[in-house]
Design a protein around this motif. Structure first.
Motif, PDB file in Angstrom:
ATOM      1  N   GLU A  88      -4.804  12.885  -2.789  1.00 28.11           N
ATOM      2  CA  GLU A  88      -6.009  12.405  -2.112  1.00 28.11           C
ATOM      3  C   GLU A  88      -6.075  10.881  -2.181  1.00 28.11           C
ATOM      4  N   GLU A  89      -5.830  10.348  -3.357  1.00 30.19           N
ATOM      5  CA  GLU A  89      -5.851   8.900  -3.531  1.00 30.19           C
ATOM      6  C   GLU A  89      -4.698   8.243  -2.778  1.00 30.19           C
ATOM      7  N   ALA A  90      -3.547   8.915  -2.757  1.00 28.30           N
ATOM      8  CA  ALA A  90      -2.404   8.374  -2.025  1.00 28.30           C
ATOM      9  C   ALA A  90      -2.698   8.289  -0.533  1.00 28.30           C
ATOM     10  N   LEU A 108       1.159   7.079  -6.632  1.00 25.41           N
ATOM     11  CA  LEU A 108       0.072   8.056  -6.767  1.00 25.41           C
ATOM     12  C   LEU A 108       0.583   9.471  -6.528  1.00 25.41           C
ATOM     13  N   TYR A 164       0.911  13.367   3.451  1.00 26.54           N
ATOM     14  CA  TYR A 164      -0.058  13.632   2.389  1.00 26.54           C
ATOM     15  C   TYR A 164      -1.145  14.600   2.869  1.00 26.54           C
ATOM     16  N   ALA A 221      -5.660   7.925   0.912  1.00 25.79           N
ATOM     17  CA  ALA A 221      -6.581   6.811   1.138  1.00 25.79           C
ATOM     18  C   ALA A 221      -5.848   5.478   1.059  1.00 25.79           C
ATOM     19  N   ARG A 222      -4.932   5.361   0.122  1.00 25.40           N
ATOM     20  CA  ARG A 222      -4.201   4.103  -0.069  1.00 25.40           C
ATOM     21  C   ARG A 222      -3.307   3.800   1.128  1.00 25.40           C
ATOM     22  N   HIS A 276       0.827  -1.205   0.000  1.00 21.56           N
ATOM     23  CA  HIS A 276       0.000   0.000   0.000  1.00 21.56           C
ATOM     24  C   HIS A 276       0.862   1.256   0.000  1.00 21.56           C
ATOM     25  N   ALA A 301       0.965   4.082  -2.874  1.00 20.73           N
ATOM     26  CA  ALA A 301       0.750   5.489  -2.522  1.00 20.73           C
ATOM     27  C   ALA A 301       1.860   6.361  -3.092  1.00 20.73           C
ATOM     28  N   GLN A 324      -1.554  12.671  -7.312  1.00 16.54           N
ATOM     29  CA  GLN A 324      -2.852  12.257  -6.784  1.00 16.54           C
ATOM     30  C   GLN A 324      -2.748  12.032  -5.269  1.00 16.54           C
TER      31      GLN A 324
END
Length: 410
Positions: free
Chosen positions: A84-86, A77, A110, A88-89, A70, A74, A82
């Motif tokens: 926001e996605e990182a 990402l 992040y 979450a990951r 993960h 991240a 990215q």
């Protein structure tokens, strides 16, 4: 925060084999996961590790391996911008390996990059509760506290980080900057309302503070309307000085009217103590607030000429003095190629060349604005945020290349 800070250190590709003798299927899956990870086939690696963990759920090595995949995903990402996605990951990694401080520290970086400072502090506090000497987490929580104007807390964290890693990139410079600002800002009052938190010298009246606040809120509404609704993701920090305090805290030349370095810093008097007119304050604060918006959405992807050109276009007219400066530079062959003005020029150019660069940036962005207004500018910024090269985004949105945009019309 810089992209290099947000990405964190490269992950160690050291995986411990599943150790349970009775969990042979899990061990085989773990080995397949290691092979896939080494080849950067992260979804495949994650599938193998998660299947292994389902067979042997108490195995700490398998939990760590799931977490590391993960974290690696991240990192990819963040390379694509990215964040926001990182975030979450990497939080999935923290969930898989809750005793591991690394994913919480990475998540904090992040959140900080996204302007969610309070969230970042919470994540970094969790990381430090498990690893009090983690240099990355100490450096980051120092940054978060600094952004919240907790200068003493930032100093303590950065001193610990520097004690552990004296060569930590850029941290000594940040610490020295804080130590220059702290004596000036000691005893400053705090005021938060709406979109801004203001720190200001107690000698400044509440009436003056409220005037600045109203100017800032006007800038927020105006810039949002002109950039298709783009706004910063969190509360904007503003520090107000008298003229002498501004010079001492920022160590800038006399011609610098205000600056943005993660916080908007502005004097509201000149160096002789005379209050600046509202029009001057409005122009300076609007200029710096544009930088807040651009940096919050584009970060290191923001071309210097776009960042400075937007700030000037939204805060001042393209006056005759700049037009004459561009004309003289064109005749003398002293214009810059716009492509060369993508990276920050403040450290690289002499005073006269820098003045030309600012004028070119202003002229280029004014031309784009006249050609497409808010709709096209928002589309241009969106393409840059998505990872498009600057000239490719110019062609797609405006039908211009750098050569055409950089022409000076005499």
């Amino acid at each position: 925060m810089s992209h290099s800070t947000a990405r964190m250190l490269p992950l160690l590709l050291v995986f411990l084999a599943a150790a349970c003798a009775e969990a042979q299927p899990a061990r085989g899956l773990n080995e397949l996961g290691i092979i896939a990870f080494s080849a950067k086939r992260y979804p495949e690696a994650l599938e193998h590790f998660e299947k292994a963990l389902a067979l042997d759920p108490q195995n700490p090595s398998l939990r760590r391996n799931v977490c590391r995949v993960h974290q690696a995903m991240a990192n990819d990402l963040t390379d694509a911008g990215q964040f926001e996605e990182a975030l979450a990951r990497v939080l999935l990694g923290a969930e898989a390996d809750p005793e591991n401080p690394e994913p919480k520290a990475q998540a904090g970086s992040y959140a900080l990059r996204l302007g969610r400072v309070d969230e970042a502090i919470g994540l970094l506090d969790e990381a430090l509760s498990r690893a009090p000497d983690n240099v990355e987490a100490l450096a980051l929580i120092g940054e978060a506290r600094y952004q919240k104007n907790n200068l003493n807390g930032a100093r303590e964290a950065w001193e610990k980080a520097l004690a552990g890693r004296p060569d930590w990139p850029d941290l000594q410079g940040k610490y020295d900057k804080l130590m220059r600002e702290a004596p000036v800002e000691a005893g400053f009052a705090q005021y938060a309302e709406g979109h801004f938190q203001i720190s200001y010298a107690k000698a400044l009246s509440e009436e003056t503070r409220d005037l600045v606040f109203s100017v800032l809120e006007e800038a927020w509404e105006s810039v949002a309307a002109r950039l298709g609704g783009l706004t910063p993701p969190g509360t904007v920090q503003v520090v107000l000085y008298d003229g002498a305090q501004f010079a001492e805290a920022t160590d800038t030349a006399a011609h610098v009217g205000a600056l943005y370095d993660g916080k908007i810093r502005a004097p509201i008097t000149d160096r002789r103590g005379r209050f600046l007119p509202r029009r001057t304050l409005s122009a300076r604060l609007t200029h710096e607030f544009v930088h807040v918006v651009v940096v919050s959405h584009l970060g290191p992807k923001a071309p210097w000429w776009l960042n400075e050109g937007l700030a000037d276009t939204f805060s001042r007219e393209m006056d005759q003095s700049r037009a004459r400066l561009l004309s003289r530079a064109a005749h003398a062959g002293a214009l810059h190629a716009l492509r060369d003005l993508e990276s920050n020029q403040l450290q690289a150019l002499e005073k006269d060349a820098l003045a030309v660069a600012y004028a070119q940036a202003h002229a280029a962005v004014q031309r784009l604005w006249d050609a497409g207004g808010a709709e096209k500018m928002a589309a241009f910024i969106s393409k840059l945020k998505g990872g498009a090269a600057v000239e490719a985004a110019l062609r797609a949105v405006y039908g211009l290349d750098y050569a055409a945009l950089g022409e000076v019309r005499l």
